[in-house]
Design an enzyme around this catalytic site. Structure first.
Site, PDB file in Angstrom:
ATOM      1  N   ASP A  27      25.333  20.025 -20.408  1.00  0.00           N
ATOM      2  CA  ASP A  27      26.091  19.261 -19.410  1.00  0.00           C
ATOM      3  C   ASP A  27      27.474  18.914 -19.961  1.00  0.00           C
ATOM      4  O   ASP A  27      28.478  18.947 -19.245  1.00  0.00           O
ATOM      5  CB  ASP A  27      25.347  17.978 -19.003  1.00  0.00           C
ATOM      6  N   LYS A  56      19.351  18.044 -36.384  1.00  0.00           N
ATOM      7  CA  LYS A  56      19.581  16.713 -36.956  1.00  0.00           C
ATOM      8  C   LYS A  56      18.670  16.595 -38.183  1.00  0.00           C
ATOM      9  O   LYS A  56      17.871  15.655 -38.320  1.00  0.00           O
ATOM     10  CB  LYS A  56      19.280  15.644 -35.880  1.00  0.00           C
ATOM     11  N   ASP A  60      19.839  20.588 -23.657  1.00  0.00           N
ATOM     12  CA  ASP A  60      20.020  19.971 -22.337  1.00  0.00           C
ATOM     13  C   ASP A  60      21.304  19.132 -22.336  1.00  0.00           C
ATOM     14  O   ASP A  60      22.155  19.247 -21.456  1.00  0.00           O
ATOM     15  CB  ASP A  60      18.781  19.100 -22.047  1.00  0.00           C
ATOM     16  N   ASP A  79      25.324  15.636 -33.520  1.00  0.00           N
ATOM     17  CA  ASP A  79      26.381  14.682 -33.135  1.00  0.00           C
ATOM     18  C   ASP A  79      27.764  15.259 -33.473  1.00  0.00           C
ATOM     19  O   ASP A  79      28.707  15.202 -32.671  1.00  0.00           O
ATOM     20  CB  ASP A  79      26.158  13.297 -33.760  1.00  0.00           C
ATOM     21  N   TYR A  81      10.203  18.062 -24.929  1.00  0.00           N
ATOM     22  CA  TYR A  81       9.774  18.339 -23.552  1.00  0.00           C
ATOM     23  C   TYR A  81       8.373  18.947 -23.518  1.00  0.00           C
ATOM     24  O   TYR A  81       7.936  19.442 -22.482  1.00  0.00           O
ATOM     25  CB  TYR A  81      10.764  19.297 -22.871  1.00  0.00           C
TER      26      TYR A  81
HETATM   27 MG    MG Z   1      20.180  19.145 -17.676  1.00  0.00          MG
END
Ligand code: MG
Ligand code: NAI
Length: 343
Positions: free
Chosen positions: A233, A174, A229, A205, A129
């Site tokens: 969720d 990772k 992020d 993962d 980001y």
């Molecule tokens: Mg989000």
């Protein structure tokens, strides 16, 4: 004592519904604060061509904390995320997201067997980001930025939080494929050792799989921006709804509090958004300004309201946004007047 200046950014969509409800809760607990409304986001972008200007940023900088709803992202390649820009401009490097199972049974496809309570600590200013991107007709490239300074400070924050909790840190990465992840992992391990924090590591993962299967095994999880992020969720689904999950964005001088969810255009304007994520973001704000009793009262009120079946549609209920926030406020007012000896 000076009043606490709080920038209030409703943003777009359901931000305009859940943030006013959360501000009402701040008034109900009796916090002495000055509310400074700031209009930024998609609505402003459509009207003026700019989602946020320098003046908005100056106002935000002049406030101690920020209460933020959500902002709709337009389908325009030149649009830069307002929230990512705020996080970077005022150095909100740590995104801390608590996920705790509820005492109530809700109709969710995921039913963890044991109560859980874990924190995702997401690096908030770097990773994928960071905005280092280049496009041509047949190639697009986004650079994942990981600096030593950025990683040390997020690792220190995660270790501090782990020590306040069960002293267990999971470093998520990772590193088997991505070298910048190995860099991140190695620094986090060093900081954990220096701070005598018990740690383990997990590939992102496998982490997704294990969080769904055994969320009760985890305490504090530290990770880079994109992984945080996505796993946030997913963890909200474990709790039961995005509408229940708050977060804080902490920097050296400022802090921003926001629900994990976005502007939810599919339900915006209907008065049915769950305000609890925004109300619990107010709880995190109260904790940050060290108003611990007020913070506890907000949590107690939310638990009471949910346990008494006052719930929005995402939790299988039929209550509106203001039914839920009104019930939270009624509980707080009743408790506060009892404490003052009124009945
Ligand atoms: Mg989000
Ligand atoms: P979203 O979080 O807005 O919605 C995902 C799903 O969860 C939708 O079905 C929505 O109705 C439901 N939901 C979310 N919050 C809820 C609540 N409080 N009560 C009940 N149901 C709720 O994510 P989505 O749909 O991917 O994004 C919508 C817009 O929001 C996009 O423009 C996106 O870029 C933006 N967004 C903004 C964020 C921010 O400003 N922090 C974060 C995430 C997305």
């Amino acid at each position: 004592m000076n009043k606490i200046k709080i920038a209030v950014i409703e943003g777009d969509g359901i931000g305009k519904e859940v943030i006013p409800a959360a501000v009402d809760v701040l008034h109900a607990v009796g916090l002495d604060f000055e509310s400074v409304p700031v209009e930024v986001g998609y609505g402003k972008w459509k009207r003026t061509g700019q989602a946020m200007d320098e003046h908005d940023l100056d106002i935000i900088r002049s406030c101690k904390c920020i209460l933020f709803g959500a902002i709709t992202t337009p389908n325009d390649p030149d649009y830069k995320s307002v929230l990512v820009r705020i996080r970077q401009e005022i150095g909100l490097y740590a995104n801390i997201r608590p996920f705790r199972s509820l005492n109530i049974t809700i109709d969710s496809p995921l039913k963890p067997g044991h109560p859980f309570d874990f924190l995702i600590v997401r690096e908030n200013t770097e990773g994928l980001y960071a905005g280092i991107e280049e496009f041509s007709e047949d190639r697009a490239c986004t650079t994942k930025l990981v600096t030593k300074k950025g990683t040390v400070r997020i690792a220190k924050m995660a270790c501090k939080l782990a020590k306040e909790r069960k002293n267990r840190l999971t470093i998520v990465h990772k590193a088997n494929v991505i070298k910048s992840c190995k860099f991140f992992r190695d620094i986090c391990m060093d900081i954990a050792k220096q701070n005598s924090v018990q740690y383990n590591e997990m590939l992102v993962d496998a982490m997704a799989y294990n969080l769904i299967l055994n969320p009760e095994k985890y305490d504090v999880l530290v990770m880079s921006n994109l992984f945080g992020d996505i796993l946030s969720d997913m963890s909200a689904a474990l709790v039961g709804s995005l509408g229940l999950c708050p977060s804080s964005n902490i920097g050296e001088e400022h802090a921003l509090f926001e629900p994990v969810h976005g502007s939810a255009p599919d339900i915006a304007g209907k008065g049915i958004a769950n305000p609890i994520a925004a109300i619990l973001s107010v709880k995190l704000l109260l904790t940050w300004v060290q108003e611990f009793e007020k913070a506890d009262l907000v949590q107690e009120a939310v638990d009471h309201v949910l346990e008494n079946g006052i719930r929005t549609i995402d939790l299988g209920g039929s209550g509106s946004t203001t039914d839920v926030s009104g019930a939270v406020i009624d509980y707080i007012k009743t408790k506060s007047s009892l404490a003052l000896g009124f009945s």
